[in-house]
Design a protein around this motif. Structure first.
Motif, PDB file in Angstrom:
ATOM      1  N   THR A  27       0.851  -1.119   0.003  1.00  0.00           N
ATOM      2  CA  THR A  27      -0.128  -0.254  -0.033  1.00  0.00           C
ATOM      3  C   THR A  27       0.748   1.358   0.366  1.00  0.00           C
ATOM      4  O   THR A  27       1.870   1.347   0.533  1.00  0.00           O
ATOM      5  N   ASN A  51       0.103  -0.126  -5.085  1.00  0.00           N
ATOM      6  CA  ASN A  51      -1.170   0.506  -4.792  1.00  0.00           C
ATOM      7  C   ASN A  51      -0.502   1.926  -4.627  1.00  0.00           C
ATOM      8  O   ASN A  51       0.473   2.318  -4.223  1.00  0.00           O
ATOM      9  N   VAL A  77      -6.558   3.551   0.822  1.00  0.00           N
ATOM     10  CA  VAL A  77      -6.594   2.644   1.918  1.00  0.00           C
ATOM     11  C   VAL A  77      -7.548   2.987   2.798  1.00  0.00           C
ATOM     12  O   VAL A  77      -8.041   2.013   3.633  1.00  0.00           O
ATOM     13  N   LEU A  83     -10.511  -1.556  -1.215  1.00  0.00           N
ATOM     14  CA  LEU A  83      -9.372  -2.499  -1.020  1.00  0.00           C
ATOM     15  C   LEU A  83      -9.895  -4.004  -1.394  1.00  0.00           C
ATOM     16  O   LEU A  83      -9.104  -4.786  -2.081  1.00  0.00           O
ATOM     17  N   ASN A 103       1.712  -3.221   4.939  1.00  0.00           N
ATOM     18  CA  ASN A 103       0.973  -1.928   5.165  1.00  0.00           C
ATOM     19  C   ASN A 103       1.877  -0.625   5.390  1.00  0.00           C
ATOM     20  O   ASN A 103       2.217  -0.457   6.351  1.00  0.00           O
ATOM     21  N   ALA A 141      -6.837  -3.440   5.005  1.00  0.00           N
ATOM     22  CA  ALA A 141      -6.215  -4.238   4.047  1.00  0.00           C
ATOM     23  C   ALA A 141      -6.015  -5.551   4.380  1.00  0.00           C
ATOM     24  O   ALA A 141      -6.242  -6.404   3.729  1.00  0.00           O
TER      25      ALA A 141
END
Length: 269
Positions: A27, A51, A77, A83, A103, A141
Motif C-alpha cells: 500500500t 497501490n 486505503v 481495498l 501496510n 487491508a
C-alpha cells in the motif's frame, strides 16, 4: 520418512513460500519508502501490486519497469470496499492469490516538527485522521487479503511502524500514538492468524533519508540523528525495505508478532 517427519515437512512447506512465488501488495507503493519496498520485492522476483491513491504516474512508471511482474492499482486505503476490489483485481490479473501484504501507506503526513501540534494544541480531529490512516486502513487491508491468504494456505503481513514509540523526541503525537496502536494489533493479529500459517510483524524505521514525507525535515536534523547512531548515518528507504523482505521470506518462517527497529542502532531494544 516417518509420519512425524512428513508432517514437519508439510508444515514447513506451507509456511515458507519463496519470494519468487509470492504476490505482494504494497500500500502506498509508488513513492518514497513504498517505492523502495516495491522495487525490493520486484528485484527479488516477486509479483507486486503497487497501490497508490493519487500518484498514478509514479505507480505506472514503476510497473512499466517490470512488465508482467508489477501491476499499478488505485485505491484509497481508508476505503475498505475499494481495498476488497483491489485484492480481487490483483488476483484475477495474476491468476494467483495475494500472499503478502505490506501496510506502508501514510496518509497526508509530513515529518516537520514545526508544523505539528504540540501537547496543548493537539485536536481530536488530528488524532481521528491519523487513526483512520494508520490503524483502520491497515486493518481493512488485512481483512481484504485474508481470503487470498487462506486460499494460499500462507500469509505474510508486514506493518510499517516507527521508532518514535520508543524514542519520542519530536511532537508527532497523533502519528506516534496510532503507530503504537498498530503495534498492538500486530501482536494480537499474529496470535489470531498464526494457526492459519499467517505471520504478522512490524518493521519500525526512524527518520529516513529521504522520502516525500521527510522532505520537509531540515538538514541539521538529519545530521543530529546520524551523529547519535552507531553507524553515524541516517537509514535509507532501501535499508528498511531489506528488513521487510526478511519478514516475507522463508528466513523468517518462525518469527511472528515482532517489531524490528531499523534505524542504524539509534534506539536499543
Amino acid at each position: 520418512m516417518n509420519a512425524h517427519a512428513a508432517t514437519d515437512t508439510a508444515a514447513s512447506s506451507t509456511t515458507a513460500l519463496p519470494l519468487k512465488e509470492q504476490l505482494v501488495l504494497v500500500t502506498g507503493g509508488a513513492r518514497g519508502l513504498g517505492a523502495a519496498i516495491s522495487a525490493a520485492f520486484l528485484d527479488a522476483g516477486a509479483k507486486v501490486v503497487v497501490n497508490y491513491r493519487s500518484s498514478s504516474q509514479a505507480a505506472e512508471e514503476l510497473a512499466a519497469a517490470f512488465p508482467g511482474q508489477a501491476l499499478a492499482l488505485q485505491a484509497d486505503v481508508r476505503d475498505a470496499a475499494g481495498l476488497k476490489d483491489l485484492a480481487a483485481a490483483a488476483a484475477e490479473h495474476f491468476g494467483r492469490p495475494i500472499t503478502t501484504l505490506v501496510n506502508n501507506a501514510l496518509v497526508d503526513f509530513s515529518f516537520n516538527a514545526d508544523a505539528r501540534s504540540k501537547a496543548d494544541e493537539l485536536s481530536a480531529e488530528e488524532l481521528t485522521a491519523q487513526f483512520a490512516g494508520s490503524v483502520l486502513a491497515p486493518v481493512a487491508a488485512i481483512q481484504a487479503v485474508l481470503p487470498s491468504m487462506r486460499q494460499a494456505g500462507f500469509g505474510r503481513i508486514v506493518n510499517i511502524g516507527t521508532n518514535l514509540f520508543q524514542h519520542p523526541v519530536v511532537p508527532y503525537h497523533d502519528y506516534t500514538a496510532t503507530k503504537a496502536a498498530l503495534l498492538s494489533l500486530t501482536r494480537t493479529f499474529a496470535d489470531d492468524l498464526g494457526p492459519e500459517g499467517i505471520n504478522v510483524n512490524m518493521v519500525s524505521g526512524g527518520l529516513l533519508r529521504t522520502t516525500d514525507a521527510s522532505a520537509a525535515t531540515p538538514e541539521e536534523v538529519f545530521d543530529l540523528i546520524a551523529s547519535g547512531t552507531p553507524l553515524r548515518r541516517v537509514t535509507s528507504p532501501a535499508e528498511l525495505a531489506d528488513a521487510v523482505l526478511f519478514f516475507a521470506s522463508p528466513l523468517s518462517r518462525g518469527v511472528t508478532g515482532q517489531n524490528l527497529i531499523v534505524d542504524g542502532g539509534l534506539v536499543k531494544g
